[in-house]
Design a protein around this motif. Structure first.
Motif, PDB file in Angstrom:
ATOM      1  N   THR A  60     -29.262  68.119  -6.524  1.00  0.00           N
ATOM      2  CA  THR A  60     -29.385  66.794  -5.910  1.00  0.00           C
ATOM      3  C   THR A  60     -30.829  66.604  -5.461  1.00  0.00           C
ATOM      4  O   THR A  60     -31.374  67.444  -4.742  1.00  0.00           O
ATOM      5  CB  THR A  60     -28.453  66.642  -4.699  1.00  0.00           C
ATOM      6  OG1 THR A  60     -27.094  66.780  -5.124  1.00  0.00           O
ATOM      7  CG2 THR A  60     -28.634  65.278  -4.043  1.00  0.00           C
ATOM      8  N   THR A 119     -33.172  64.084  -3.385  1.00  0.00           N
ATOM      9  CA  THR A 119     -33.100  62.985  -2.419  1.00  0.00           C
ATOM     10  C   THR A 119     -34.425  62.230  -2.376  1.00  0.00           C
ATOM     11  O   THR A 119     -35.494  62.848  -2.271  1.00  0.00           O
ATOM     12  CB  THR A 119     -32.742  63.520  -1.024  1.00  0.00           C
ATOM     13  OG1 THR A 119     -31.461  64.173  -1.091  1.00  0.00           O
ATOM     14  CG2 THR A 119     -32.676  62.398  -0.010  1.00  0.00           C
ATOM     15  N   SER A 129     -24.937  53.127  -5.485  1.00  0.00           N
ATOM     16  CA  SER A 129     -24.373  54.471  -5.615  1.00  0.00           C
ATOM     17  C   SER A 129     -25.511  55.415  -5.962  1.00  0.00           C
ATOM     18  O   SER A 129     -26.654  54.991  -6.163  1.00  0.00           O
ATOM     19  CB  SER A 129     -23.303  54.512  -6.720  1.00  0.00           C
ATOM     20  OG  SER A 129     -23.911  54.337  -7.995  1.00  0.00           O
ATOM     21  N   ASP A 130     -25.209  56.715  -6.038  1.00  0.00           N
ATOM     22  CA  ASP A 130     -26.181  57.677  -6.560  1.00  0.00           C
ATOM     23  C   ASP A 130     -26.367  57.430  -8.064  1.00  0.00           C
ATOM     24  O   ASP A 130     -25.581  56.720  -8.700  1.00  0.00           O
ATOM     25  CB  ASP A 130     -25.678  59.101  -6.336  1.00  0.00           C
ATOM     26  CG  ASP A 130     -25.647  59.507  -4.873  1.00  0.00           C
ATOM     27  OD1 ASP A 130     -26.317  58.838  -4.062  1.00  0.00           O
ATOM     28  OD2 ASP A 130     -24.942  60.476  -4.551  1.00  0.00           O
ATOM     29  N   ILE A 132     -28.093  64.812  -9.726  1.00  0.00           N
ATOM     30  CA  ILE A 132     -27.908  63.564  -8.968  1.00  0.00           C
ATOM     31  C   ILE A 132     -29.222  63.147  -8.306  1.00  0.00           C
ATOM     32  O   ILE A 132     -29.884  63.953  -7.647  1.00  0.00           O
ATOM     33  CB  ILE A 132     -26.809  63.726  -7.897  1.00  0.00           C
ATOM     34  CG1 ILE A 132     -25.450  63.917  -8.555  1.00  0.00           C
ATOM     35  CG2 ILE A 132     -26.790  62.537  -6.944  1.00  0.00           C
ATOM     36  CD1 ILE A 132     -24.970  62.731  -9.387  1.00  0.00           C
ATOM     37  N   HIS A 163     -30.320  60.910  -5.398  1.00  0.00           N
ATOM     38  CA  HIS A 163     -29.653  60.368  -4.214  1.00  0.00           C
ATOM     39  C   HIS A 163     -30.650  59.599  -3.346  1.00  0.00           C
ATOM     40  O   HIS A 163     -31.593  60.175  -2.806  1.00  0.00           O
ATOM     41  CB  HIS A 163     -29.027  61.505  -3.399  1.00  0.00           C
ATOM     42  CG  HIS A 163     -28.474  61.080  -2.070  1.00  0.00           C
ATOM     43  ND1 HIS A 163     -27.337  60.314  -1.939  1.00  0.00           N
ATOM     44  CD2 HIS A 163     -28.926  61.301  -0.799  1.00  0.00           C
ATOM     45  CE1 HIS A 163     -27.103  60.086  -0.656  1.00  0.00           C
ATOM     46  NE2 HIS A 163     -28.053  60.666   0.058  1.00  0.00           N
ATOM     47  N   TYR A 164     -30.443  58.284  -3.217  1.00  0.00           N
ATOM     48  CA  TYR A 164     -31.234  57.476  -2.300  1.00  0.00           C
ATOM     49  C   TYR A 164     -30.755  57.752  -0.872  1.00  0.00           C
ATOM     50  O   TYR A 164     -29.550  57.952  -0.632  1.00  0.00           O
ATOM     51  CB  TYR A 164     -31.041  55.995  -2.599  1.00  0.00           C
ATOM     52  CG  TYR A 164     -31.841  55.430  -3.750  1.00  0.00           C
ATOM     53  CD1 TYR A 164     -32.569  54.259  -3.589  1.00  0.00           C
ATOM     54  CD2 TYR A 164     -31.872  56.041  -4.994  1.00  0.00           C
ATOM     55  CE1 TYR A 164     -33.297  53.704  -4.640  1.00  0.00           C
ATOM     56  CE2 TYR A 164     -32.584  55.504  -6.055  1.00  0.00           C
ATOM     57  CZ  TYR A 164     -33.299  54.327  -5.870  1.00  0.00           C
ATOM     58  OH  TYR A 164     -34.017  53.791  -6.910  1.00  0.00           O
ATOM     59  N   THR A 165     -31.674  57.723   0.066  1.00  0.00           N
ATOM     60  CA  THR A 165     -31.274  57.959   1.463  1.00  0.00           C
ATOM     61  C   THR A 165     -30.332  56.877   1.978  1.00  0.00           C
ATOM     62  O   THR A 165     -29.594  57.104   2.939  1.00  0.00           O
ATOM     63  CB  THR A 165     -32.513  58.038   2.371  1.00  0.00           C
ATOM     64  OG1 THR A 165     -33.302  56.844   2.198  1.00  0.00           O
ATOM     65  CG2 THR A 165     -33.347  59.263   2.063  1.00  0.00           C
ATOM     66  N   SER A 172     -28.021  55.436  -0.056  1.00  0.00           N
ATOM     67  CA  SER A 172     -26.976  55.296  -1.074  1.00  0.00           C
ATOM     68  C   SER A 172     -25.633  54.963  -0.448  1.00  0.00           C
ATOM     69  O   SER A 172     -25.257  55.485   0.606  1.00  0.00           O
ATOM     70  CB  SER A 172     -26.863  56.598  -1.872  1.00  0.00           C
ATOM     71  OG  SER A 172     -25.777  56.530  -2.767  1.00  0.00           O
ATOM     72  N   LYS A 219     -21.034  57.857  -4.275  1.00  0.00           N
ATOM     73  CA  LYS A 219     -21.329  58.858  -5.285  1.00  0.00           C
ATOM     74  C   LYS A 219     -21.459  58.220  -6.672  1.00  0.00           C
ATOM     75  O   LYS A 219     -20.868  57.170  -6.945  1.00  0.00           O
ATOM     76  CB  LYS A 219     -20.225  59.916  -5.305  1.00  0.00           C
ATOM     77  CG  LYS A 219     -20.159  60.764  -4.047  1.00  0.00           C
ATOM     78  CD  LYS A 219     -19.103  61.852  -4.189  1.00  0.00           C
ATOM     79  CE  LYS A 219     -19.080  62.753  -2.958  1.00  0.00           C
ATOM     80  NZ  LYS A 219     -18.069  63.835  -3.078  1.00  0.00           N
TER      81      LYS A 219
END
Length: 564
Positions: A215, A217, A284-285, A308, A310-312, A314, A317
């Motif tokens: 993941t 971020t 979503s992610d 993945i 992942h936006y802070t 988000s 999933k």
């Protein structure tokens, strides 16, 4: 280590150390413990090679012209060499970490590499170069940043991210090695890893539960430099991030003309830098995908690597199907045209404050021409082998550069053919004799059924598609013995390589650095090797050079004004 012991060092040594360091070319130090750990990247516990107990290993992050010192502790049960892929060892093939120049580091020993990343920038990686060990890990990113006075040809990114992708087997690297030695193919990989981790469960049928996935971020609206390296064995991979454009800006040490891609094929050994702006709504992610190219997708779906983004902020999933890869299993035209679209940015400053520029190719005097042709694996002397121009290379027990240094005869032959041999293939230690300051034209012919990417240590990477050819022109201005090989690990292991030997007829240290004082000896020079004092190795690296560097590190820590 007691400080009283440290300061017992004669004053002259400290004065010499002060002379080693300057604000212009500082030293940077790394300590690598190479060992086995147990990991389960595809959900099955297996032995992997870690650096400082990390798999993949930690990135090396330095700046142009830094003097890089890496003290490698071999905690494996077999010999080891670390190679700095794509790093141009100017005047110093002694530090290249391949069998043509270095004796392997014995098990339980340590050895200190020292080299300068002279006039170089970009994205690279390191890995173990012998015994098929790269199939078990031991790799990590290697970043060379611009010096502050040299501008980068884009706005400074908000962050820097390294992504290592590659095909992976759940079998031990020694088992894979036995298969190759026994004349067998490795077969289809068990998966594709992203930063040493298996796929996110995007499909419950294809991906079992409980697999640890990568993941990354990020913050919305920010732009990141994402450096992607294919560290795998033999599989070309298509890299993409769902709903995000990949703005290509650099490839293996050269800035490129900036172009957007929705996905890009990255072949074994290749490295690319992208600028990716986090401009989506974060409903979503998002999927990060590395999928195999030029294969039957219905068979290979379970192998696909998925991470993945992942936006802070988000809101959920990632779900649903993966973003599509190019649909051209049997047609490589799309991939070839994509590769041809990549161009150097010759107006950007390189590592030095002047444009990268180009030669006037029409006026270059080509001193030698080599046609290097590969084929599918063949049988030589009853063994399954890989060849280059009909030669399956055999590493001599004494490294080539070491044999030259001590004027040993009969270690290797300077008779590599400039055209492919006719008739039966041979197993030999056959080397190309390059002309110092000459220009060598090399034509790679890929008569194999799979992609190959070739690398000449101290120089660059070259991609050759099946049934196609690639022609390059190499300026032989770098004195040393340089490995020329396929990056496909199975074919490299089975002999698809040679070396280019470049010698300055004038005896001078200006074109090649002298043999390091901590050089290891093996083969015909084994009698020169002294036993390593393990107790001293623990404290000072086991040799004078490591002692000096250890002391320098301590001085830098104790004296804030000490410029290192």
């Amino acid at each position: 280590m007691a400080l009283g012991r440290l300061w017992a060092v004669p004053l002259i040594h400290i004065v010499l150390l002060l002379g080693l360091c300057s604000a212009d070319d500082p030293f940077v130090f790394f300590d690598f413990k190479v060992s086995y750990i147990t990991a389960s990247p595809l959900g099955v516990p297996q032995q992997v090679i870690a650096i400082n107990d990390k798999f993949p290993g930690p990135p090396i992050n330095v700046t142009t012209n830094n003097n890089v010192v890496v003290n490698v502790h071999n905690k494996l049960d077999e010999s080891l060499l670390m190679h700095w892929s794509g790093i141009q060892q100017r005047r110093s093939s002694w530090q290249d970490g391949v069998l043509g120049t270095n004796c392997p580091i014995p098990s339980k020993w340590n050895w200190t590499y020292q080299f300068q990343v002279k006039d170089q920038i970009g994205s690279f990686f390191y890995f173990p170069s012998i015994n098929f060990q790269r199939a078990a890990g031991g790799y990590g990113g290697f970043i060379i940043n611009n010096r502050p006075i040299i501008p980068i040809p884009f706005a400074t990114p908000d962050g820097d991210i390294v992504i290592l992708i590659g095909d992976w087997y759940i079998r031990n690297h020694t088992d894979l090695r036995k298969s190759l030695n026994g004349g067998k193919d490795l077969g289809m990989p068990d998966g594709v890893l992203i930063n040493g981790k298996g796929p996110y469960q995007y499909n419950t049928t294809l991906v079992p539960e409980g697999i640890d996935y990568e993941t990354i971020t990020v913050h919305p609206g920010k732009t990141y430099r994402i450096r992607v390296h294919n560290v795998g064995i033999s599989t070309s991979l298509n890299f993409r991030i769902q709903n995000h454009n990949l703005l290509l800006v650099e490839s293996e040490g050269s800035y490129t003309v900036q172009q957007n891609y929705t996905s890009l094929d990255i072949h074994v050994g290749q490295s690319y830098s992208f600028l990716v702006t986090m401009d989506q709504n974060a409903s979503s992610d998002y999927y990060i995908v590395a999928s195999a190219r030029f294969v039957n997708e219905s068979l290979w779906q379970r192998v696909t690597g998925v991470g993945i983004l992942h936006y802070t902020n988000s809101k959920g999933k990632a779900s649903g199907p993966l973003p599509d890869a190019p649909d051209d299993e049997f047609d490589k035209t799309y991939s070839m045209n994509q590769a041809r679209s990549i161009r150097w940015n010759v107006t950007a400053s390189g590592a030095r404050p002047n444009p990268q520029g180009s030669f006037r190719y029409g006026s270059i005097n080509v001193t030698e021409v080599y046609v290097l042709r590969n084929t599918p694996h063949v049988t030589v002397n009853g063994k399954r082998r890989a060849t280059l121009s009909g030669i399956s290379y055999v590493n001599p027990t004494t490294p080539i550069r070491l044999a030259d240094q001590y004027k040993l005869k009969g270690v290797y032959k300077l008779d590599f053919p400039n055209k492919p041999l006719t008739g039966s293939a041979k197993m030999e230690s056959s080397v190309i004799n390059g002309t110092f300051r000459g220009f060598m034209e090399v034509i790679f012919q890929n008569n194999d059924t799979k992609m190959h990417s070739y690398h000449m240590s101290g120089y660059a990477f070259f991609v050759v598609y099946p049934g196609a050819w690639t022609a390059i022109l190499v300026s032989l201005d770098n004195v040393g013995v340089w490995n020329l090989r396929t990056e496909n690990l199975d074919s490299w292991y089975l002999g698809q390589e040679t070396y280019v030997r470049i010698v300055n007829p004038e005896a001078t240290n200006k074109t090649e650095l002298p043999i390091p004082d901590n050089a290891l000896f093996c083969g015909k020079l084994q009698h020169l090797q002294t036993p390593q004092d393990i107790s001293s190795a623990t404290t000072f690296g086991g040799n004078r050079l490591s002692f000096v560097f250890t002391l320098l590190m301590i001085l830098c820590a104790l004296i804030p004004s000490f410029l290192c």
